[in-house]
Design a protein around this motif. Structure first.
Motif, PDB file in Angstrom:
ATOM      1  N   ALA A   1       0.854  -1.190   0.000  1.00 35.65           N
ATOM      2  CA  ALA A   1       0.000   0.000   0.000  1.00 35.65           C
ATOM      3  C   ALA A   1       0.889   1.240   0.000  1.00 35.65           C
ATOM      4  N   SER A   2       0.423   2.277  -0.623  1.00 32.55           N
ATOM      5  CA  SER A   2       1.184   3.511  -0.758  1.00 32.55           C
ATOM      6  C   SER A   2       1.649   4.019   0.607  1.00 32.55           C
ATOM      7  N   GLY A   3       2.937   4.251   0.720  1.00 29.50           N
ATOM      8  CA  GLY A   3       3.507   4.787   1.947  1.00 29.50           C
ATOM      9  C   GLY A   3       3.641   3.787   3.078  1.00 29.50           C
ATOM     10  N   CYS A   4       3.397   2.504   2.804  1.00 27.43           N
ATOM     11  CA  CYS A   4       3.434   1.479   3.854  1.00 27.43           C
ATOM     12  C   CYS A   4       4.499   0.428   3.551  1.00 27.43           C
ATOM     13  N   ASP A   5       4.976  -0.209   4.598  1.00 28.80           N
ATOM     14  CA  ASP A   5       5.928  -1.308   4.457  1.00 28.80           C
ATOM     15  C   ASP A   5       5.192  -2.630   4.373  1.00 28.80           C
ATOM     16  N   CYS A   6       5.708  -3.551   3.566  1.00 33.32           N
ATOM     17  CA  CYS A   6       5.195  -4.911   3.550  1.00 33.32           C
ATOM     18  C   CYS A   6       6.285  -5.913   3.183  1.00 33.32           C
ATOM     19  N   LEU A   7       7.480  -5.430   2.883  1.00 28.76           N
ATOM     20  CA  LEU A   7       8.535  -6.323   2.418  1.00 28.76           C
ATOM     21  C   LEU A   7       9.114  -7.218   3.511  1.00 28.76           C
ATOM     22  N   HIS A   8       8.979  -6.814   4.774  1.00 25.49           N
ATOM     23  CA  HIS A   8       9.387  -7.722   5.858  1.00 25.49           C
ATOM     24  C   HIS A   8       8.456  -8.931   5.863  1.00 25.49           C
ATOM     25  N   TYR A   9       7.172  -8.650   5.686  1.00 24.27           N
ATOM     26  CA  TYR A   9       6.185  -9.729   5.643  1.00 24.27           C
ATOM     27  C   TYR A   9       6.443 -10.658   4.462  1.00 24.27           C
ATOM     28  N   THR A  10       6.607 -10.091   3.260  1.00 24.82           N
ATOM     29  CA  THR A  10       6.791 -10.946   2.082  1.00 24.82           C
ATOM     30  C   THR A  10       8.096 -11.741   2.171  1.00 24.82           C
ATOM     31  N   GLN A  11       9.127 -11.163   2.777  1.00 26.04           N
ATOM     32  CA  GLN A  11      10.368 -11.921   2.970  1.00 26.04           C
ATOM     33  C   GLN A  11      10.108 -13.130   3.858  1.00 26.04           C
ATOM     34  N   MET A  12       9.353 -12.933   4.912  1.00 21.75           N
ATOM     35  CA  MET A  12       9.100 -13.994   5.887  1.00 21.75           C
ATOM     36  C   MET A  12       8.248 -15.117   5.312  1.00 21.75           C
ATOM     37  N   VAL A  13       7.342 -14.814   4.386  1.00 18.25           N
ATOM     38  CA  VAL A  13       6.457 -15.852   3.838  1.00 18.25           C
ATOM     39  C   VAL A  13       6.894 -16.297   2.439  1.00 18.25           C
ATOM     40  N   TRP A  14       8.073 -15.896   1.995  1.00 12.92           N
ATOM     41  CA  TRP A  14       8.554 -16.239   0.658  1.00 12.92           C
ATOM     42  C   TRP A  14       8.529 -17.757   0.471  1.00 12.92           C
ATOM     43  N   HIS A  15       7.976 -18.202  -0.646  1.00 13.14           N
ATOM     44  CA  HIS A  15       7.689 -19.620  -0.881  1.00 13.14           C
ATOM     45  C   HIS A  15       8.909 -20.525  -0.854  1.00 13.14           C
ATOM     46  N   ASP A  16      10.077 -20.054  -1.251  1.00 15.55           N
ATOM     47  CA  ASP A  16      11.256 -20.923  -1.329  1.00 15.55           C
ATOM     48  C   ASP A  16      12.050 -21.020  -0.029  1.00 15.55           C
ATOM     49  N   LEU A  17      11.685 -20.230   0.963  1.00 17.85           N
ATOM     50  CA  LEU A  17      12.466 -20.245   2.201  1.00 17.85           C
ATOM     51  C   LEU A  17      12.475 -21.626   2.821  1.00 17.85           C
ATOM     52  N   VAL A  18      13.641 -21.995   3.316  1.00 15.18           N
ATOM     53  CA  VAL A  18      13.812 -23.290   3.953  1.00 15.18           C
ATOM     54  C   VAL A  18      14.274 -23.114   5.398  1.00 15.18           C
ATOM     55  N   GLN A  19      15.171 -22.148   5.605  1.00 13.87           N
ATOM     56  CA  GLN A  19      15.785 -21.998   6.916  1.00 13.87           C
ATOM     57  C   GLN A  19      15.758 -20.549   7.382  1.00 13.87           C
ATOM     58  N   VAL A  20      15.740 -20.406   8.697  1.00 15.30           N
ATOM     59  CA  VAL A  20      15.774 -19.088   9.325  1.00 15.30           C
ATOM     60  C   VAL A  20      16.692 -19.154  10.533  1.00 15.30           C
ATOM     61  N   ARG A  21      17.279 -18.044  10.850  1.00 14.33           N
ATOM     62  CA  ARG A  21      18.029 -17.898  12.090  1.00 14.33           C
ATOM     63  C   ARG A  21      17.918 -16.444  12.525  1.00 14.33           C
ATOM     64  N   CYS A  22      17.744 -16.247  13.807  1.00 14.43           N
ATOM     65  CA  CYS A  22      17.509 -14.912  14.364  1.00 14.43           C
ATOM     66  C   CYS A  22      18.351 -14.725  15.610  1.00 14.43           C
ATOM     67  N   THR A  23      18.588 -13.482  15.924  1.00 19.93           N
ATOM     68  CA  THR A  23      19.284 -13.161  17.159  1.00 19.93           C
ATOM     69  C   THR A  23      18.854 -11.779  17.629  1.00 19.93           C
ATOM     70  N   LYS A  24      19.143 -11.503  18.882  1.00 21.05           N
ATOM     71  CA  LYS A  24      18.788 -10.222  19.497  1.00 21.05           C
ATOM     72  C   LYS A  24      19.975  -9.764  20.330  1.00 21.05           C
ATOM     73  N   VAL A  25      20.337  -8.486  20.161  1.00 22.01           N
ATOM     74  CA  VAL A  25      21.426  -7.911  20.957  1.00 22.01           C
ATOM     75  C   VAL A  25      20.956  -6.583  21.540  1.00 22.01           C
ATOM     76  N   GLN A  26      21.623  -6.160  22.593  1.00 25.35           N
ATOM     77  CA  GLN A  26      21.335  -4.842  23.150  1.00 25.35           C
ATOM     78  C   GLN A  26      22.381  -3.868  22.634  1.00 25.35           C
ATOM     79  N   CYS A  27      21.909  -2.769  22.074  1.00 27.54           N
ATOM     80  CA  CYS A  27      22.791  -1.747  21.524  1.00 27.54           C
ATOM     81  C   CYS A  27      23.360  -0.870  22.639  1.00 27.54           C
ATOM     82  N   ASN A  28      24.393  -0.130  22.287  1.00 26.66           N
ATOM     83  CA  ASN A  28      25.040   0.752  23.256  1.00 26.66           C
ATOM     84  C   ASN A  28      24.095   1.807  23.821  1.00 26.66           C
TER      85      ASN A  28
END
Length: 159
Positions: A110-137
């Motif tokens: 939609a105009s002015g909106c983000d959706c590419l994080h969503y489409t990346q996450m549901v992309w049909h060919d994805l097989v594997q994921v890995r995530c991490t979280k850090v605390q910034c300075n």
């Protein structure tokens, strides 16, 4: 035991929840696979422990500025940052919420909106994921998820 003691005990327990809650590999995986299950023909992803080091290395590079800057690496990537009790699953929920901004028929956001994080996450060919979280300075939390193989190819539908 009187009711006041029970209430104090319950409050004390709630204040000392484990800090890893909603930041474990299975938490990231479950939330993302739940979003994938809502679209036809998209299989669940698996967690790749061997490649978590890639996500961790990138997150460590961003600790000084907590910048939402995408690398040009070989994997798909979603980034998020937040303050306070910002969990990995909350970051994923932000990406899932972008579904409302995606129009499958036109394959556009939609105009002015983000959706590419969503489409990346549901992309049909994805097989594997890995995530991490850090605390910034600056005290903020930074979440990065990498996807293999990457998605979001221009002109292609995610599913």
């Amino acid at each position: 035991m009187n009711s006041l003691t029970i209430i104090i005990s319950l409050v004390s327990i709630s204040l000392f929840q484990p800090t890893h809650a909603q930041n474990l590999p299975q938490d990231y995986l479950n939330f993302q696979n739940a979003a994938r299950e809502q679209v036809f023909g998209v299989a669940n992803m698996t967690w790749d422990n061997m490649l978590v080091a890639y996500a961790q290395s990138y997150a460590n590079q961003r600790v000084s500025d907590c910048g939402l800057v995408h690398s040009n690496g070989p994997y798909g990537k979603n980034l998020a940052k937040g303050t306070g009790m910002f969990t990995g699953t909350y970051a994923v929920s932000l990406w899932v919420a972008e579904k409302q901004n995606y129009n499958y028929n036109t394959n556009t956001c939609a105009s002015g909106c983000d959706c590419l994080h969503y489409t990346q996450m549901v992309w049909h060919d994805l097989v594997q994921v890995r995530c991490t979280k850090v605390q910034c300075n600056n005290g903020w939390w930074y979440v990065v998820c990498n996807y293999d193989p990457p998605g979001n190819y221009e002109g292609e539908l995610p599913y």
